[in-house]
Design an enzyme around this catalytic site. Structure first.
Site, PDB file in Angstrom:
ATOM      1  N   GLY A 105       0.650  -1.392  -0.006  1.00 56.42           N
ATOM      2  CA  GLY A 105      -0.161  -0.082   0.097  1.00 56.42           C
ATOM      3  C   GLY A 105       0.577   1.206   0.202  1.00 56.42           C
ATOM      4  N   CYS A 106      -0.141   2.453   0.056  1.00 63.26           N
ATOM      5  CA  CYS A 106       0.963   3.149  -0.945  1.00 63.26           C
ATOM      6  C   CYS A 106       1.135   4.573   0.763  1.00 63.26           C
ATOM      7  CB  CYS A 106       0.070   4.607  -1.020  1.00 63.26           C
ATOM      8  SG  CYS A 106      -1.449   5.267  -0.305  1.00 63.26           S
TER       9      CYS A 106
END
EC number: 1.2.1.38
Length: 322
Positions: free
Chosen positions: A116-117
Site C-alpha cells: 500500500g502507499c
C-alpha cells in the site's frame, strides 16, 4: 524468444490505468486485454488469467480473491495490488528494498502482494530502525500522513475534479481533512506485520486538495528512551540501510535546500516517479526527531511499485519502464 504475456485484471481502475500506461509502450512484453463487455465474465477472465506469464490484479479485495481462485495453473505468477493478501501466508510482500533478500523472494514467488502507499512510506522510515535495533520493537509509533485525493480512487477523483471545474480552480469544500478516526484503517495490519513492531502503530491519515503526492510523518519522542540516538545517528542508520538503492533515496541530514522557501516540505515533489524519499529531522537538545517519507501515491505507492515488482518477477532489470 517469446515475449512474456501480462494481463491486467482491472485495467480500467485508477491503478490499472497507470500500470497499463507504463507497460503499453514497452516492446519486451505482450499486454493481453479483455473486452470491456466481458470484464465481469468469469469464464473469459479465467481463460486470460491462466494464459499469461503474470497476472496483475487491480481489483477490490473480494474481486481479487475471486481472481486468484480462478487461476489453476502453477505457471502463472500473480501480482495483487489490493489489500487482500498483503499479510497472507504464502504471499511475498512486494517491497524489494525492505529487507536483504526480499528481491530474491519476489523473483522466486508465484504470489506477490504489492504494498500500500501509506505502508510503503511508513516502512521505508521505520523498518531500518527496528531491524538494526536503533529503536526497540516496543517503541510506540504514531503516523500522521496526507495523500492527494487520487488515493481515494475514481469516486473521490471525480468529486474533486468536478468541483474544480465548476469553481474554475477554486479549492474544494474539503481542502484538508483527517479520516480513519475509528482507528481501523486497512493499512494498519500491513504496517504492523512488516515493520517488526511489537504493537500496531497509531495511524491517522488525511487527504488534501491536490491530486497526487504523499507525506508520511512519524514523530519520535526520543526522550522516552534511556539512551536515545541522536538525529544524525538515526539518519546514518537509514542511509546505510538503503545504500545503493535506486528507488529509496535518503535525503541529506539538515539540508534546508530540500525545503521550499527553506521552510516547507512539498508533498508533490516526486510525482511521476517511482522514488520514495526519506527525511530525518532532529533536535538533540529536546531529544525529538521526525521521520518523513515523500512519495507519489500512484507511483512508488501503487503503479510504479507494481512495474518494479513485475520486472523482478520476470527476471528483468527492475528500472525498466520506470
Amino acid at each position: 524468444m517469446n515475449k512474456p504475456k501480462i494481463f491486467i485484471d482491472g485495467e480500467a481502475g485508477t491503478t490499472g490505468l497507470q500500470i497499463y500506461s507504463r507497460l503499453n509502450e514497452r516492446d519486451d512484453i505482450e499486454l493481453v486485454s479483455i473486452a470491456a463487455s466481458k470484464r465481469k465474465d468469469a469464464d473469459e477472465r479465467a481463460k486470460l488469467l491462466n494464459s499469461v506469464d503474470v497476472a496483475i490484479l487491480c481489483l477490490p479485495d473480494d474481486a481479487a480473491r475471486e481472481a486468484v481462485s480462478l487461476v489453476n495453473s502453477s505457471q502463472v505468477k500473480i501480482l495483487d495490488a489490493s489489500t487482500a493478501y498483503r499479510t497472507a501466508q504464502g504471499w511475498v510482500y512486494g517491497f524489494p528494498e525492505m529487507n536483504p533478500g526480499q528481491r530474491e523472494k519476489i523473483a522466486n514467488a508465484q504470489f506477490v502482494s504489492n504494498p500500500g502507499c501509506y505502508p510503503t512510506g511508513f516502512l521505508a522510515c521505520v523498518r531500518p530502525l527496528i531491524a538494526q535495533g536503533i529503536l526497540p520493537s516496543s517503541f510506540p509509533i504514531t503516523i500522521n500522513a496526507v495523500s492527494g485525493y487520487s488515493g481515494g480512487g475514481k469516486s473521490l477523483i471525480q468529486k474533486y475534479d468536478s468541483f474544480h471545474e465548476q469553481q474554475k480552480g477554486a479549492t474544494s469544500d474539503y481542502p484538508f481533512g483527517i479520516y480513519g478516526l475509528q482507528f481501523g484503517h486497512k493499512h494498519v495490519k500491513e504496517m504492523h506485520q512488516h515493520s517488526g513492531l511489537a504493537s500496531p502503530p497509531l495511524f491517522i491519515p488525511a487527504v488534501g486538495d491536490f491530486e497526487q503526492g504523499m507525506l508520511v510523518q512519524i514523530p519520535l519522542p526520543l526522550w522516552t528512551l534511556d539512551n536515545p540516538p541522536s538525529g544524525e545517528e538515526i539518519h546514518q542508520a537509514i542511509a546505510q540501510y538503503y545504500q545503493g538503492e535506486k528507488f529509496v533515496q535518503v535525503a541529506p541530514f539538515k539540508d534546508p535546500s530540500l525545503l521550499r522557501d527553506g521552510t516547507f516540505l512539498d508533498a508533490t515533489a516526486v510525482n511521476g516517479t517511482n522514488i520514495v524519499q526519506v527525511f530525518v529531522f532532529g533536535n538533540d537538545n529536546t531529544k525529538e526527531a521526525l521521520l518523513v517519507a515523500r512519495l507519489d501515491n500512484l507511483g512508488k505507492g501503487a503503479s510504479g511499485a507494481a512495474v518494479q515488482n513485475l520486472n523482478i518477477m520476470l527476471g528483468l532489470p527492475e528500472e525498466l519502464g520506470l
